[in-house]
Design an enzyme around this catalytic site. Structure first.
Site, PDB file in Angstrom:
ATOM      1  N   ASP A  25       0.460  -1.477  -0.048  1.00  0.00           N
ATOM      2  CA  ASP A  25       0.141   0.170   0.358  1.00  0.00           C
ATOM      3  C   ASP A  25       1.128   0.962   0.263  1.00  0.00           C
ATOM      4  O   ASP A  25       1.948   1.115   0.669  1.00  0.00           O
ATOM      5  CB  ASP A  25      -0.619   0.122   1.549  1.00  0.00           C
ATOM      6  N   HIS A  42       2.929   3.744  -9.132  1.00  0.00           N
ATOM      7  CA  HIS A  42       2.468   1.985  -9.239  1.00  0.00           C
ATOM      8  C   HIS A  42       3.546   1.453  -9.738  1.00  0.00           C
ATOM      9  O   HIS A  42       4.155   0.385  -9.703  1.00  0.00           O
ATOM     10  CB  HIS A  42       1.356   1.924  -9.921  1.00  0.00           C
ATOM     11  N   LEU A 136      11.235 -20.597  -3.363  1.00  0.00           N
ATOM     12  CA  LEU A 136      10.240 -19.984  -2.989  1.00  0.00           C
ATOM     13  C   LEU A 136       9.202 -19.911  -3.953  1.00  0.00           C
ATOM     14  O   LEU A 136       8.890 -19.816  -5.052  1.00  0.00           O
ATOM     15  CB  LEU A 136       9.840 -18.534  -3.368  1.00  0.00           C
TER      16      LEU A 136
HETATM   17  C1  FPP Z   1      -1.770   0.218  -3.176  1.00  0.00           C
HETATM   18  O1  FPP Z   1      -1.820   1.461  -3.271  1.00  0.00           O
HETATM   19  C2  FPP Z   1      -1.818  -0.597  -4.817  1.00  0.00           C
HETATM   20  C3  FPP Z   1      -2.522  -1.474  -5.316  1.00  0.00           C
HETATM   21  C4  FPP Z   1      -3.812  -0.986  -5.127  1.00  0.00           C
HETATM   22  C5  FPP Z   1      -1.320  -1.936  -6.253  1.00  0.00           C
HETATM   23  C6  FPP Z   1       0.023  -2.730  -5.668  1.00  0.00           C
HETATM   24  C7  FPP Z   1       0.455  -2.850  -6.975  1.00  0.00           C
HETATM   25  C8  FPP Z   1       1.310  -3.055  -7.750  1.00  0.00           C
HETATM   26  C9  FPP Z   1       2.791  -2.425  -6.004  1.00  0.00           C
HETATM   27  C10 FPP Z   1       2.153  -2.565  -9.103  1.00  0.00           C
HETATM   28  C11 FPP Z   1       2.118  -4.102  -9.380  1.00  0.00           C
HETATM   29  C12 FPP Z   1       1.989  -5.273  -9.412  1.00  0.00           C
HETATM   30  C13 FPP Z   1       2.500  -6.309  -9.990  1.00  0.00           C
HETATM   31  C14 FPP Z   1       2.748  -8.029  -9.173  1.00  0.00           C
HETATM   32  C15 FPP Z   1       2.826  -6.292 -10.989  1.00  0.00           C
HETATM   33  P1  FPP Z   1      -2.580   2.273  -3.866  1.00  0.00           P
HETATM   34  O2  FPP Z   1      -2.547   2.700  -4.933  1.00  0.00           O
HETATM   35  O3  FPP Z   1      -3.928   2.073  -3.306  1.00  0.00           O
HETATM   36  O4  FPP Z   1      -1.751   3.469  -2.194  1.00  0.00           O
HETATM   37  P2  FPP Z   1      -2.587   4.979  -1.913  1.00  0.00           P
HETATM   38  O5  FPP Z   1      -3.099   4.279  -0.836  1.00  0.00           O
HETATM   39  O6  FPP Z   1      -1.734   5.710  -1.102  1.00  0.00           O
HETATM   40  O7  FPP Z   1      -3.657   5.960  -2.399  1.00  0.00           O
END
Ligand code: FPP
Length: 246
Positions: A25, A42, A136
């Site tokens: 997150d 992202h 893993l």
């Molecule tokens: C939360 O940050 C994160 C996500 C909704 C997506 C997680 C995705 C990735 C780390 C990249 C893609 C993954 C792979 C495996 C290729 P948020 O957008 O909710 O952050 P915020 O709460 O600060 O707005």
């Protein structure tokens, strides 16, 4: 190439967690902090995935589950969903060979039928290619929601009872566990959430029954393998009692 495990380097009599699950997150807040687009946040977040994998391999962890896209994330603006799907395509096309070379097995949990057909195909190919690897197991939760997973398991068991294949008295915790998408994967020992938020957000609700939790103030794109090792060290100080007396 990821170096060999350093699990022996931890000074504790307790074993390293067999399964670490991570709620990644803070990509959006990282983007705000860096004054770049959410898409860039992202993208940086997808680079931090490598750090988590290397940390897990070095620590000697057997299962690493990453919450990459929740069922609820489909409700984000179209542009952001499409950025995330693009990243996923990029990740799968670029990283799978490397994961395979490193002996990592990939498994995807979640409602994969909702993903675009080309992504479903890439996921199936990646799972097939890496199926026999054992260094893993990397579990990626995609279009995943724990309540949906439990509801599907309940329907599956109910259908078996209805057809006479399972007697009502035979419904057990083991049967529920083995009807989930995580069948065959041990429950997480440690669940890490980055960004300072302290909630589970519909992640592994059944499987988290006895997990240890660690909430970190770091934003996901800033995550490093050193932070992963610190998290394992922190876990090793916990006393796990599973409801029993000390
Ligand atoms: C939360 O940050 C994160 C996500 C909704 C997506 C997680 C995705 C990735 C780390 C990249 C893609 C993954 C792979 C495996 C290729 P948020 O957008 O909710 O952050 P915020 O709460 O600060 O707005």
């Amino acid at each position: 190439m990821v170096p060999d495990t350093t699990s022996a380097a931890y000074s504790s009599s307790q074993s390293v967690p067999q399964h670490v699950a991570v709620i990644m997150d803070g990509n959006g807040r990282w983007a705000v902090r860096e004054k770049v687009s959410r898409g860039q946040g992202h993208k940086k977040g997808s680079e931090a995935v490598r750090q988590a994998i290397e940390g897990a391999v070095e620590a000697g962890v057997s299962y690493l589950t990453l919450y990459a896209f929740s069922s609820e994330n489909w409700n984000r603006p179209q542009e952001e969903v499409s950025d995330l799907m693009g990243l996923l395509r990029f990740y799968l096309s670029r990283e799978i060979k490397r994961l395979h070379k490193e002996g990592i097995k990939l498994k995807v949990i979640g409602h994969r039928e909702r993903l675009a057909e080309d992504i479903q195909k890439m996921v199936a190919q990646a799972e097939a290619l890496t199926a026999d690897n054992s260094r893993l197991t990397l579990v990626i939760a995609l279009s995943y929601g724990a309540r949906e997973e439990i509801t599907e398991a309940a329907k599956h068991i109910a259908a078996k009872v209805q057809s006479g294949d399972v007697a009502l008295e035979d419904i057990s915790e083991d049967l529920v566990s083995s009807s989930l998408q995580t069948k065959g994967i041990p429950d997480p020992d440690l669940i890490i959430r980055t960004s300072g938020e302290q909630r589970l957000s519909n992640f592994l609700l059944w499987q988290a029954a006895y997990a240890e939790f660690l909430f970190l103030d770091v934003l996901w794109p800033d995550f490093t393998k050193e932070i992963f090792h610190e998290a394992v060290q922190n876990y090793l100080t916990r006393e796990r009692r599973y409801g029993a007396r000390p």
